[in-house]
Design an enzyme around this catalytic site. Structure first.
Site, PDB file in Angstrom:
ATOM      1  N   THR A   1      36.780  -4.527  26.143  1.00 14.25           N
ATOM      2  CA  THR A   1      36.782  -5.831  26.805  1.00 14.25           C
ATOM      3  C   THR A   1      35.701  -6.730  26.227  1.00 14.25           C
ATOM      4  O   THR A   1      34.596  -6.293  25.964  1.00 14.25           O
ATOM      5  CB  THR A   1      36.538  -5.659  28.314  1.00 14.25           C
ATOM      6  OG1 THR A   1      37.654  -4.979  28.878  1.00 14.25           O
ATOM      7  CG2 THR A   1      36.371  -7.000  29.004  1.00 14.25           C
ATOM      8  N   GLU A  87      33.743  -0.321  17.688  1.00  6.65           N
ATOM      9  CA  GLU A  87      33.630   1.139  17.870  1.00  6.65           C
ATOM     10  C   GLU A  87      33.906   1.869  16.560  1.00  6.65           C
ATOM     11  O   GLU A  87      34.989   1.743  15.984  1.00  6.65           O
ATOM     12  CB  GLU A  87      34.601   1.592  18.967  1.00  6.65           C
ATOM     13  CG  GLU A  87      34.110   1.174  20.338  1.00  6.65           C
ATOM     14  CD  GLU A  87      35.168   1.322  21.431  1.00  6.65           C
ATOM     15  OE1 GLU A  87      36.345   1.491  21.104  1.00  6.65           O
ATOM     16  OE2 GLU A  87      34.783   1.234  22.612  1.00  6.65           O
ATOM     17  N   ASN A 222      37.458   6.820  21.775  1.00  4.60           N
ATOM     18  CA  ASN A 222      38.517   6.397  22.702  1.00  4.60           C
ATOM     19  C   ASN A 222      39.445   7.507  23.169  1.00  4.60           C
ATOM     20  O   ASN A 222      40.279   7.283  24.040  1.00  4.60           O
ATOM     21  CB  ASN A 222      39.332   5.269  22.059  1.00  4.60           C
ATOM     22  CG  ASN A 222      38.545   3.977  22.082  1.00  4.60           C
ATOM     23  OD1 ASN A 222      38.345   3.392  23.146  1.00  4.60           O
ATOM     24  ND2 ASN A 222      38.046   3.556  20.931  1.00  4.60           N
ATOM     25  N   SER A 227      37.829   9.875  31.032  1.00  6.08           N
ATOM     26  CA  SER A 227      37.393  11.122  31.651  1.00  6.08           C
ATOM     27  C   SER A 227      35.942  11.440  31.291  1.00  6.08           C
ATOM     28  O   SER A 227      35.336  12.301  31.885  1.00  6.08           O
ATOM     29  CB  SER A 227      38.299  12.253  31.215  1.00  6.08           C
ATOM     30  OG  SER A 227      38.350  12.329  29.803  1.00  6.08           O
TER      31      SER A 227
END
Lengths: 227, 206
Positions: A1, A87, A222, A227
């Protein structure tokens, strides 16, 4: 985001602030890609509190264009930081589309290159795979087909340090350079900052888009984010 | 891999000082929403009272807009961007695809900040983090209360850097840019910007 905000102590009328922000974002945050995914939360806000003692700026003020230009440049700095922190990214890539028929199609082409996973993995592997760049340009969803003339297109890698020759031509007027200097290509692609230059030769508009390479680390980050 | 260069991005891209616009104060705190205990809630406040502030925003064009997007847009629509004096941002939970309860949670957060400001429709909100989970309202409400009651707000560099850190998720460094400019009449003004983002990045905001 993507989230962000810009604050200033200038007094700016809210309608002028909205048009200023929209124009700035169209040339900054809306011209970046890390992975091609659009969030449900992307937001950029701007607040002008008027703490500086000067006349309120509206769209007819002589200062409006100057401030808009400064906000745009400022927003580009912030947007580029997001790409640099992509990332798993090891490279920051500027895709520069020049001499396009219109801005919209220049952006569509720049975005297609920037979002191509095969282009991004090639850049990660330092592989001068110009075919993938041309492929992405070819499937870009253009608004006007006249924006792309296969006989006029030029594609180059541009060195971002001071080394020469700065520009390594990959396609000249639609003709692939089959004897590309692979050693020079490797030198350019080993730099942390890269530039892909696309000269469409069909007009005068241009668009810069900023992206990064795609590495194994992206999958690691990712694969288990929730989790 | 040949391309995997080790670069200290924090050292390269995070400033060590900065100039900040007059009339703004910021605060950040760790509420515990982030499992690692890092900063995860930040507020920026306009403290200038010489004239009403103006606000503007652009939002995702994703059809599934998160609750804070829906709420912030409605505040701007209602106020025409005038008199917005705060932005509250939480990280760790995006409050997205959370339906009616998510919207109520966002309204509660904004309402709590508005209460401290003593006025309505004065706060925008943003959230980032995991999608499809409800906000831990007990932690966030407690964080808001503590920031105001302890007056954790500051205008120095460390306060701004803390705010930049509080909105990060998978980011490896906070993104803070600040610059001073001059108008043709010699008036100096400042722009300060903070952003976050490292993945799920290809925005098309309008």
């Amino acid at each position: 985001t993507l989230l962000g905000f810009i604050v200033t102590d200038l007094p700016i009328k809210s309608t002028a602030l909205q048009s200023m922000l929209r124009s700035s974002v169209d040339r900054s945050f809306n011209c970046i890609s890390v992975d091609g995914d659009m969030s449900t939360n992307d937001t950029i806000c701007m607040i002008a509190n008027g703490a500086v003692n000067t006349s309120v700026i509206d769209e007819s003020s002589p200062e409006y264009a100057q401030v808009k230009s400064q906000v745009t440049e400022f927003a580009q700095q912030l947007a580029q930081l997001v790409v640099r922190d992509g990332e798993g990214a090891t490279k920051f890539v500027t895709v520069n589309v020049k001499n396009a028929l219109n801005f919209k199609d220049a952006k569509v082409i720049a975005e297609a290159i920037s979002n191509s996973m095969l282009v991004k993995t090639a850049l990660y592997g330092q592989d001068a795979n110009w075919g993938r760049i041309l492929c992405a340009i070819g499937y870009a969803k253009l608004g006007d087909l006249a924006s792309l003339d296969p006989t006029k297109i030029n594609v180059s890698f541009v060195a971002t340090d001071d080394s020469e020759p700065r520009e390594l031509k990959l396609i000249v007027n639609g003709t692939p350079q089959l004897d590309v200097d692979e050693a020079r290509a490797s030198e350019i692609l080993s730099l942390p900052d890269l530039e892909v230059l696309v000269n469409l030769g069909t007009g005068k508009e241009e668009c810069q888009f900023w992206t990064c390479d795609l590495s194994h680390e992206y999958v690691t980050i990712n694969g288990d984010y929730r989790s | 891999q040949r391309a995997a260069a080790t670069v200290d991005k924090y050292a390269l891209y995070v400033p060590k000082s900065g100039v900040f616009p007059k009339g703004f104060k910021v605060a950040s705190t760790a509420t515990g929403v982030k499992k690692n205990g890092n900063l995860d809630l930040g507020i920026i406040l306009n403290t200038n009272k010489s004239r009403p502030s103006s606000a503007a925003a652009v939002f995702t064009t994703n059809k599934f807009k998160a609750a804070p997007v829906v709420l912030s847009k409605s505040v701007l629509d209602k106020t025409d961007g005038e008199g917005v004096d705060a932005i509250i941002v939480n990280s760790g939970c995006a409050n997205s695809v959370t339906g009616e309860v998510g919207l109520k949670d966002a309204q509660t957060i904004v309402g709590e900040v508005n209460d401290f400001l003593g006025k309505g429709d004065a706060t925008l909100t943003m959230s980032t983090g995991v999608i499809g989970q409800r906000l831990q309202m007990d932690k966030i409400s407690k964080g808001i209360k503590q920031m105001f009651q302890k007056d954790s707000f500051g205008s120095d560099f460390d306060s701004w850097l803390g705010l930049a850190k509080s909105i990060n998720t998978t980011d490896t460094f906070p993104k803070l840019v600040t610059s001073k400019f001059s108008l043709p009449n010699g008036t100096e003004y400042t722009l300060t910007g903070i952003a976050k983002g490292a993945g799920m990045i290809c925005p098309n905001m309008a």
